[in-house]
Motif scaffolding. Sequence first.
Motif, PDB file in Angstrom:
ATOM      1  N   LEU A   1      47.689  35.513  53.400  1.00 46.30           N
ATOM      2  CA  LEU A   1      47.396  35.878  52.063  1.00 46.30           C
ATOM      3  C   LEU A   1      46.315  35.378  51.555  1.00 46.30           C
ATOM      4  CD1 LEU A   1      48.098  37.985  49.973  1.00 46.30           C
ATOM      5  CD2 LEU A   1      49.813  36.592  49.103  1.00 46.30           C
ATOM      6  N   ASP A   2      46.202  33.945  51.706  1.00 47.02           N
ATOM      7  CA  ASP A   2      44.995  33.320  50.948  1.00 47.02           C
ATOM      8  C   ASP A   2      43.931  33.456  51.817  1.00 47.02           C
ATOM      9  OD1 ASP A   2      46.365  31.938  48.882  1.00 47.02           O
ATOM     10  OD2 ASP A   2      46.881  30.068  50.388  1.00 47.02           O
ATOM     11  N   ALA A   3      43.744  33.929  53.230  1.00 48.25           N
ATOM     12  CA  ALA A   3      42.505  34.172  53.828  1.00 48.25           C
ATOM     13  C   ALA A   3      42.170  35.564  53.319  1.00 48.25           C
ATOM     14  CB  ALA A   3      42.862  34.067  55.272  1.00 48.25           C
ATOM     15  N   LEU A   4      43.237  36.531  53.041  1.00 49.54           N
ATOM     16  CA  LEU A   4      42.767  37.767  52.971  1.00 49.54           C
ATOM     17  C   LEU A   4      42.212  38.117  51.531  1.00 49.54           C
ATOM     18  CD1 LEU A   4      45.688  39.623  54.288  1.00 49.54           C
ATOM     19  CD2 LEU A   4      43.338  39.820  55.347  1.00 49.54           C
ATOM     20  N   CYS A   5      42.650  37.156  50.410  1.00 50.87           N
ATOM     21  CA  CYS A   5      42.256  37.111  49.361  1.00 50.87           C
ATOM     22  C   CYS A   5      40.822  36.504  49.174  1.00 50.87           C
ATOM     23  CB  CYS A   5      43.082  36.054  48.335  1.00 50.87           C
ATOM     24  SG  CYS A   5      44.630  36.818  47.957  1.00 50.87           S
ATOM     25  N   SER A   6      40.472  35.702  49.918  1.00 50.89           N
ATOM     26  CA  SER A   6      39.047  35.253  49.867  1.00 50.89           C
ATOM     27  C   SER A   6      38.213  36.080  50.694  1.00 50.89           C
ATOM     28  CB  SER A   6      38.882  33.856  50.967  1.00 50.89           C
ATOM     29  OG  SER A   6      37.878  33.339  51.157  1.00 50.89           O
TER      30      SER A   6
ATOM     31  N   ASP B   1      40.897  37.146  43.202  1.00 49.89           N
ATOM     32  CA  ASP B   1      41.217  35.993  42.759  1.00 49.89           C
ATOM     33  C   ASP B   1      42.565  35.373  42.923  1.00 49.89           C
ATOM     34  OD1 ASP B   1      40.768  33.557  41.127  1.00 49.89           O
ATOM     35  OD2 ASP B   1      40.759  34.715  39.256  1.00 49.89           O
ATOM     36  N   ASN B   2      42.546  34.558  43.721  1.00 48.21           N
ATOM     37  CA  ASN B   2      43.914  33.757  43.646  1.00 48.21           C
ATOM     38  C   ASN B   2      43.791  32.229  43.321  1.00 48.21           C
ATOM     39  OD1 ASN B   2      42.407  32.609  45.910  1.00 48.21           O
ATOM     40  ND2 ASN B   2      43.889  32.642  47.328  1.00 48.21           N
ATOM     41  N   SER B   3      43.001  31.918  42.428  1.00 43.96           N
ATOM     42  CA  SER B   3      42.858  30.546  42.138  1.00 43.96           C
ATOM     43  C   SER B   3      44.175  30.017  41.374  1.00 43.96           C
ATOM     44  CB  SER B   3      41.752  30.503  40.839  1.00 43.96           C
ATOM     45  OG  SER B   3      41.847  31.311  39.768  1.00 43.96           O
ATOM     46  N   GLY B   4      45.195  30.983  40.942  1.00 48.32           N
ATOM     47  CA  GLY B   4      46.369  30.442  40.141  1.00 48.32           C
ATOM     48  C   GLY B   4      47.295  30.115  41.177  1.00 48.32           C
ATOM     49  N   ARG B   5      47.156  30.352  42.278  1.00 52.39           N
ATOM     50  CA  ARG B   5      48.276  30.099  43.393  1.00 52.39           C
ATOM     51  C   ARG B   5      48.284  28.473  44.048  1.00 52.39           C
ATOM     52  NH1 ARG B   5      49.218  32.144  49.423  1.00 52.39           N
ATOM     53  NH2 ARG B   5      51.358  32.617  49.584  1.00 52.39           N
ATOM     54  N   THR B   6      48.855  27.934  43.273  1.00 54.22           N
ATOM     55  CA  THR B   6      48.991  26.545  43.913  1.00 54.22           C
ATOM     56  C   THR B   6      50.176  26.135  44.587  1.00 54.22           C
ATOM     57  OG1 THR B   6      50.002  25.794  41.653  1.00 54.22           O
ATOM     58  CG2 THR B   6      47.665  25.521  41.830  1.00 54.22           C
ATOM     59  N   LEU B   7      51.356  26.882  44.355  1.00 55.16           N
ATOM     60  CA  LEU B   7      52.650  26.940  44.939  1.00 55.16           C
ATOM     61  C   LEU B   7      52.683  28.510  45.248  1.00 55.16           C
ATOM     62  CD1 LEU B   7      54.717  24.537  42.914  1.00 55.16           C
ATOM     63  CD2 LEU B   7      53.767  24.138  45.361  1.00 55.16           C
ATOM     64  N   HIS B   8      53.525  28.850  46.246  1.00 55.18           N
ATOM     65  CA  HIS B   8      53.859  30.197  46.648  1.00 55.18           C
ATOM     66  C   HIS B   8      55.156  30.485  45.626  1.00 55.18           C
ATOM     67  CE1 HIS B   8      52.648  30.212  50.989  1.00 55.18           C
ATOM     68  NE2 HIS B   8      51.995  29.523  50.378  1.00 55.18           N
ATOM     69  N   GLY B   9      54.592  31.836  45.025  1.00 58.43           N
ATOM     70  CA  GLY B   9      55.853  32.343  43.950  1.00 58.43           C
ATOM     71  C   GLY B   9      55.962  33.690  44.305  1.00 58.43           C
ATOM     72  N   ALA B  10      57.168  34.370  44.566  1.00 58.35           N
ATOM     73  CA  ALA B  10      57.241  35.606  44.802  1.00 58.35           C
ATOM     74  C   ALA B  10      56.647  36.783  44.050  1.00 58.35           C
ATOM     75  CB  ALA B  10      58.866  35.933  45.110  1.00 58.35           C
ATOM     76  N   LEU B  11      56.643  36.567  42.697  1.00 58.00           N
ATOM     77  CA  LEU B  11      56.078  37.628  41.787  1.00 58.00           C
ATOM     78  C   LEU B  11      54.401  37.408  42.004  1.00 58.00           C
ATOM     79  CD1 LEU B  11      56.180  39.931  40.004  1.00 58.00           C
ATOM     80  CD2 LEU B  11      56.293  38.322  37.990  1.00 58.00           C
ATOM     81  N   LEU B  12      53.791  36.120  42.055  1.00 59.93           N
ATOM     82  CA  LEU B  12      52.625  35.958  41.939  1.00 59.93           C
ATOM     83  C   LEU B  12      51.941  36.523  43.224  1.00 59.93           C
ATOM     84  CD1 LEU B  12      49.854  34.942  41.109  1.00 59.93           C
ATOM     85  CD2 LEU B  12      50.470  32.731  41.834  1.00 59.93           C
ATOM     86  N   ASP B  13      52.805  36.241  44.450  1.00 59.07           N
ATOM     87  CA  ASP B  13      52.129  36.681  45.736  1.00 59.07           C
ATOM     88  C   ASP B  13      52.151  38.026  45.794  1.00 59.07           C
ATOM     89  OD1 ASP B  13      51.937  33.889  46.377  1.00 59.07           O
ATOM     90  OD2 ASP B  13      53.424  33.756  47.684  1.00 59.07           O
ATOM     91  N   ALA B  14      53.360  38.753  45.421  1.00 60.03           N
ATOM     92  CA  ALA B  14      53.344  40.033  45.578  1.00 60.03           C
ATOM     93  C   ALA B  14      52.228  40.770  44.592  1.00 60.03           C
ATOM     94  CB  ALA B  14      54.603  40.823  44.570  1.00 60.03           C
ATOM     95  N   GLU B  15      51.710  40.396  43.422  1.00 67.11           N
ATOM     96  CA  GLU B  15      50.927  40.824  42.810  1.00 67.11           C
ATOM     97  C   GLU B  15      49.562  40.706  43.591  1.00 67.11           C
ATOM     98  OE1 GLU B  15      52.265  39.957  38.053  1.00 67.11           O
ATOM     99  OE2 GLU B  15      51.303  38.406  39.299  1.00 67.11           O
TER     100      GLU B  15
END
Length: 245
Positions: free
Chosen positions: A136-141, A146-160
Amino acid sequence: MSRLVVLDTETTGLSAEGGDRIIELGCVELVNRKITGNNLHLYFNPGRDSHPDALRVHGLTTEFLSDKPKFEAMVQDILAYLQGAELIIHNAPFDVGFLNKEFSLLGLPPLTHYVEGITDSLAMAKEMFPGKRNSLDALCSRLDVDNSGRTLHGALLDAELLADVYINMTRGQNALVMPEDDESPQEQETSDALPVLDLRAMVLPVLKANEQELAAHDAVLADLDKSSGGKTIWRIGKDAAQAVT
């Protein structure tokens, strides 16, 4: 109406069959490819500690989860939300395996019994970007999400994030947007339902120029040739052809 639900889970570990459980569920709803804001986000008390490696990924401690409901207490709400949707899941076998295990512990049918279908966005990405990293991080890049807020995995953030990635992969849209407040549902539906015409089956008539139109065309060419000193490409080509014959 096309209803998609982008889904992600966090778990106590990697093995549903080995006793690991779901501790977080995040779902993002898209209707006609637009985020509706009707999300589902739940934490669960799994009745066990997370594996240290899993804890480093999601950061959800046993203490934090201790007052959260059991999965069984929320399962009917979950099924009502997912009913009839097309699911988008990154590495779908992992999340589906955990959900099916939770359902089986409650004597319920597997996930496919309740949804229209399941699309694995990881499998899609591997087809689109063979030989590349497709986390997911690679695809965002790669897709400028923008995945700058993803310091830890979170189900809702990752779904967004996955919702944005999925739209980019399937239509090339740079970002998902919430519907404008002043845009009526009818206008939204109209804008999303533009007709697609297949022109390949159409036979277009050929209109030939009449004598007057041909004469006018020749006059324009003559004027252009005159202004260029006889150096227009069609005149040079014509003279060369005449010289050969």
